[in-house]
Design a protein around this motif. Structure first.
Motif, short mmCIF file in Angstrom:
data_model
loop_
_atom_site.label_atom_id
_atom_site.label_comp_id
_atom_site.label_asym_id
_atom_site.label_seq_id
_atom_site.Cartn_x
_atom_site.Cartn_y
_atom_site.Cartn_z
N LEU A 257 0.83 -1.21 0.00
CA LEU A 257 0.00 0.00 0.00
C LEU A 257 0.86 1.26 0.00
O LEU A 257 0.55 2.24 -0.69
CB LEU A 257 -0.94 0.01 1.21
N LEU A 258 1.95 1.25 0.76
CA LEU A 258 2.85 2.39 0.78
C LEU A 258 3.43 2.67 -0.60
O LEU A 258 3.46 3.82 -1.06
CB LEU A 258 3.97 2.15 1.79
N ILE A 259 3.85 1.62 -1.29
CA ILE A 259 4.41 1.79 -2.63
C ILE A 259 3.35 2.30 -3.60
O ILE A 259 3.61 3.20 -4.40
CB ILE A 259 5.02 0.46 -3.11
N ILE A 260 2.15 1.78 -3.50
CA ILE A 260 1.06 2.22 -4.38
C ILE A 260 0.77 3.71 -4.17
O ILE A 260 0.64 4.47 -5.12
CB ILE A 260 -0.21 1.38 -4.16
N PHE A 261 0.69 4.14 -2.91
CA PHE A 261 0.41 5.55 -2.64
C PHE A 261 1.57 6.45 -3.05
O PHE A 261 1.36 7.58 -3.50
CB PHE A 261 0.06 5.76 -1.17
N MET A 262 2.79 5.98 -2.88
CA MET A 262 3.94 6.79 -3.28
C MET A 262 3.98 6.99 -4.79
O MET A 262 4.36 8.04 -5.28
CB MET A 262 5.24 6.14 -2.80
N VAL A 263 3.58 5.97 -5.53
CA VAL A 263 3.58 6.08 -6.99
C VAL A 263 2.41 6.92 -7.48
O VAL A 263 2.54 7.72 -8.40
CB VAL A 263 3.55 4.67 -7.63
N SER A 264 1.25 6.77 -6.85
CA SER A 264 0.06 7.45 -7.35
C SER A 264 -0.07 8.89 -6.85
O SER A 264 -0.80 9.68 -7.45
CB SER A 264 -1.20 6.67 -6.98
N ALA A 265 0.60 9.29 -5.79
CA ALA A 265 0.46 10.64 -5.24
C ALA A 265 0.85 11.73 -6.24
O ALA A 265 0.13 12.72 -6.37
CB ALA A 265 1.25 10.77 -3.94
N LEU B 99 0.54 11.71 -9.31
CA LEU B 99 -0.43 11.72 -10.41
C LEU B 99 -1.72 12.42 -10.03
O LEU B 99 -2.56 12.65 -10.89
CB LEU B 99 -0.73 10.28 -10.84
N LEU B 100 -1.89 12.74 -8.76
CA LEU B 100 -3.13 13.34 -8.29
C LEU B 100 -3.05 14.87 -8.24
O LEU B 100 -3.58 15.48 -7.33
CB LEU B 100 -3.48 12.80 -6.90
N THR B 101 -2.40 15.48 -9.21
CA THR B 101 -2.31 16.93 -9.22
C THR B 101 -3.69 17.52 -9.44
O THR B 101 -4.48 17.02 -10.24
CB THR B 101 -1.37 17.42 -10.34
#
Length: 150
Positions: free
Chosen positions: A37-45, A47-49
Motif C-alpha cells: 500500500l505504501l508503494i502504491i500511494f507513493m507512486v500514485s500521489a 499523479l493526483l495533481t
C-alpha cells in the motif's frame, strides 16, 4: 534434539502431550500488505495533481504565504483555453463569473493565482491579465515551479 521413547505404561505414548497453543500474532502478512500500500500511494500521489495539467515555467522566486482558504486559481492551457479552478470559461464570461465567485469569498481583495503553460500563447495570458486588472482585481500572482537547475 529430543526423541520420543516409548513408555512402559503401554498407553498411546502421546496421550497427554499436545502441541502448545501459539499465543503470538503473525504480523508478516500485515507488514507485506502495508508495504504494498505504501508503494502504491507513493507512486500514485504525484499523479493526483489538482487542476488543469500544465507545464509551468521554472523560476527562482520564493513562494508566497498562503491562508487557510483554498486559493482561487485561473489556468491558461497550451491551446489558449481559460479555466477558473477546473471549469473552462470563455473570455467573454470570465469577469462576470469571477466577480460572482469573489463576491462570495472576499471581494476584489481576493488573491487570484494565474497558472499558464509555458508554451501558452503570450497574448492570451496578457489578455487575461488585462481583463483582471481592468475589472479591479489587485492581487494577482503568477504560479511557477521552482527552478531545478541546469
Amino acid at each position: 534434539m529430543g526423541m520420543n521413547v516409548a513408555s512402559s505404561s503401554g498407553g498411546g505414548g502421546r496421550r497427554g502431550r499436545r502441541k502448545p497453543v501459539m499465543a503470538e500474532i503473525n504480523v508478516t502478512p500485515m507488514v507485506d500488505v502495508m508495504l504494498v500500500l505504501l508503494i502504491i500511494f507513493m507512486v500514485s500521489a504525484p499523479l493526483l495533481t489538482v487542476g488543469v495539467p500544465l507545464d509551468l515555467p521554472q523560476t527562482q522566486a520564493k513562494s508566497l504565504d498562503q491562508n487557510d482558504q483554498k486559493p482561487l486559481q485561473m489556468s491558461v492551457d497550451i491551446k489558449g483555453k481559460v479555466f477558473i479552478n477546473d471549469a473552462e470559461v470563455a473570455l467573454t464570461d470570465l469577469i462576470p463569473k469571477l466577480k460572482a465567485i469573489t463576491d462570495a469569498r472576499g471581494g476584489l481583495e481576493e488573491r487570484i493565482y494565474l497558472r499558464a503553460d509555458k508554451k501558452a500563447d503570450y497574448g492570451t495570458v496578457a489578455r487575461v491579465m488585462g481583463l483582471l486588472s481592468g475589472a479591479g482585481f489587485k492581487k494577482l500572482a503568477l504560479v511557477t515551479e521552482a527552478d531545478q537547475g541546469s
